[in-house]
Write a protein that holds these residues in place. Sequence first.
Motif, PDB file in Angstrom:
ATOM      1  N   PRO A  65       0.844  -1.199   0.000  1.00 45.83           N
ATOM      2  CA  PRO A  65       0.000   0.000   0.000  1.00 45.83           C
ATOM      3  C   PRO A  65       0.877   1.246   0.000  1.00 45.83           C
ATOM      4  O   PRO A  65       1.911   1.277   0.675  1.00 45.83           O
ATOM      5  CB  PRO A  65      -0.786  -0.118   1.315  1.00 45.83           C
ATOM      6  CG  PRO A  65       0.021  -1.015   2.169  1.00 45.83           C
ATOM      7  CD  PRO A  65       0.837  -1.887   1.276  1.00 45.83           C
ATOM      8  N   ASP A  89       0.824   5.786  -0.342  1.00 42.78           N
ATOM      9  CA  ASP A  89       0.134   7.066  -0.413  1.00 42.78           C
ATOM     10  C   ASP A  89       0.990   7.939  -1.319  1.00 42.78           C
ATOM     11  O   ASP A  89       2.074   8.374  -0.920  1.00 42.78           O
ATOM     12  CB  ASP A  89       0.003   7.669   0.985  1.00 42.78           C
ATOM     13  CG  ASP A  89      -0.710   9.009   0.981  1.00 42.78           C
ATOM     14  OD1 ASP A  89      -0.905   9.596  -0.109  1.00 42.78           O
ATOM     15  OD2 ASP A  89      -1.063   9.476   2.076  1.00 42.78           O
ATOM     16  N   SER A  93       5.846   7.100   2.264  1.00 40.46           N
ATOM     17  CA  SER A  93       5.058   5.871   2.310  1.00 40.46           C
ATOM     18  C   SER A  93       5.583   4.811   1.357  1.00 40.46           C
ATOM     19  O   SER A  93       5.164   3.667   1.428  1.00 40.46           O
ATOM     20  CB  SER A  93       3.585   6.162   2.002  1.00 40.46           C
ATOM     21  OG  SER A  93       3.382   6.339   0.606  1.00 40.46           O
ATOM     22  N   ILE A  97      -5.291   4.120  -1.653  1.00 44.95           N
ATOM     23  CA  ILE A  97      -6.561   4.151  -0.939  1.00 44.95           C
ATOM     24  C   ILE A  97      -7.111   5.569  -0.912  1.00 44.95           C
ATOM     25  O   ILE A  97      -6.420   6.512  -0.518  1.00 44.95           O
ATOM     26  CB  ILE A  97      -6.401   3.632   0.503  1.00 44.95           C
ATOM     27  CG1 ILE A  97      -5.872   2.192   0.478  1.00 44.95           C
ATOM     28  CG2 ILE A  97      -7.714   3.719   1.274  1.00 44.95           C
ATOM     29  CD1 ILE A  97      -5.432   1.663   1.818  1.00 44.95           C
ATOM     30  N   HIS A 123      -9.481   7.782   1.037  1.00 51.68           N
ATOM     31  CA  HIS A 123     -10.018   7.735   2.395  1.00 51.68           C
ATOM     32  C   HIS A 123     -11.522   7.984   2.417  1.00 51.68           C
ATOM     33  O   HIS A 123     -12.037   8.837   1.698  1.00 51.68           O
ATOM     34  CB  HIS A 123      -9.330   8.773   3.285  1.00 51.68           C
ATOM     35  CG  HIS A 123      -7.874   8.544   3.414  1.00 51.68           C
ATOM     36  ND1 HIS A 123      -7.339   7.802   4.424  1.00 51.68           N
ATOM     37  CD2 HIS A 123      -6.832   8.927   2.640  1.00 51.68           C
ATOM     38  CE1 HIS A 123      -6.028   7.755   4.283  1.00 51.68           C
ATOM     39  NE2 HIS A 123      -5.696   8.424   3.204  1.00 51.68           N
ATOM     40  N   HIS A 147     -11.511   2.905   5.159  1.00 52.26           N
ATOM     41  CA  HIS A 147     -10.521   3.053   6.220  1.00 52.26           C
ATOM     42  C   HIS A 147      -9.243   2.344   5.786  1.00 52.26           C
ATOM     43  O   HIS A 147      -9.285   1.228   5.261  1.00 52.26           O
ATOM     44  CB  HIS A 147     -11.042   2.470   7.527  1.00 52.26           C
ATOM     45  CG  HIS A 147     -12.283   3.154   8.002  1.00 52.26           C
ATOM     46  ND1 HIS A 147     -12.267   4.423   8.525  1.00 52.26           N
ATOM     47  CD2 HIS A 147     -13.575   2.769   7.996  1.00 52.26           C
ATOM     48  CE1 HIS A 147     -13.496   4.776   8.830  1.00 52.26           C
ATOM     49  NE2 HIS A 147     -14.316   3.796   8.515  1.00 52.26           N
ATOM     50  N   VAL A 148      -8.111   2.965   6.037  1.00 55.84           N
ATOM     51  CA  VAL A 148      -6.842   2.503   5.484  1.00 55.84           C
ATOM     52  C   VAL A 148      -6.494   1.077   5.891  1.00 55.84           C
ATOM     53  O   VAL A 148      -6.336   0.204   5.033  1.00 55.84           O
ATOM     54  CB  VAL A 148      -5.705   3.485   5.859  1.00 55.84           C
ATOM     55  CG1 VAL A 148      -4.363   2.944   5.409  1.00 55.84           C
ATOM     56  CG2 VAL A 148      -5.965   4.844   5.244  1.00 55.84           C
ATOM     57  N   THR A 158      -8.915  -1.570   4.637  1.00 53.99           N
ATOM     58  CA  THR A 158      -8.828  -1.755   3.185  1.00 53.99           C
ATOM     59  C   THR A 158      -7.585  -2.553   2.816  1.00 53.99           C
ATOM     60  O   THR A 158      -7.632  -3.402   1.914  1.00 53.99           O
ATOM     61  CB  THR A 158      -8.836  -0.391   2.477  1.00 53.99           C
ATOM     62  OG1 THR A 158     -10.025   0.314   2.852  1.00 53.99           O
ATOM     63  CG2 THR A 158      -8.808  -0.552   0.964  1.00 53.99           C
ATOM     64  N   GLN A 193      -1.332   3.315  11.120  1.00 57.03           N
ATOM     65  CA  GLN A 193      -1.960   2.351  10.210  1.00 57.03           C
ATOM     66  C   GLN A 193      -1.169   1.047  10.202  1.00 57.03           C
ATOM     67  O   GLN A 193      -1.741  -0.038  10.159  1.00 57.03           O
ATOM     68  CB  GLN A 193      -2.067   2.945   8.805  1.00 57.03           C
ATOM     69  CG  GLN A 193      -2.887   4.207   8.727  1.00 57.03           C
ATOM     70  CD  GLN A 193      -4.313   4.022   9.202  1.00 57.03           C
ATOM     71  OE1 GLN A 193      -4.893   2.952   9.109  1.00 57.03           O
ATOM     72  NE2 GLN A 193      -4.895   5.085   9.721  1.00 57.03           N
TER      73      GLN A 193
END
Length: 141
Positions: free
Chosen positions: A8, A10, A16, A39, A41, A90-91, A94, A125
């Motif tokens: 994942p 960002d 990230s 993702i 949000h 929701h992070v 998901t 997270q």
Amino acid sequence: MFKTILMPIDLQHKSSWSRALPAARAQLGEGVELHLLGIVHDVGNAWVASYLPKGYEQRALEEMKAELDSFVARELADVDGVTTHVGYGHVAETIVETADRIGADLIVMASRSPDELRTFRIASQGDRVVRHSPISVLIVR
């Protein structure tokens, strides 16, 4: 060892992925699949959502997909078969749901260094994913 890796990211925060991407690359080998997840949000409140333009969610999902595909072309052009996914919600939830859906056996993600005050107020997270994931999670700092 691993066959399907989920990472994942960002795209608005280089932190990230800047350290996590080399760690994910190190796991790649013959027949290993890399899946990137962006993702959007969840707004989390119907009242707030009512102020957003009509079609906001769909446009945000489409833009995220285009940005992920551009990221792959730029950062992973030398890797065959990278798949991009866009989630909404929701992070941590998901991430775990996507890992299950694609049959991932490893999640690779970045996390900030521990900060007790921030963790007390809003758990990271990465912490949530580690606690709820039934598969291995590689947290890179």
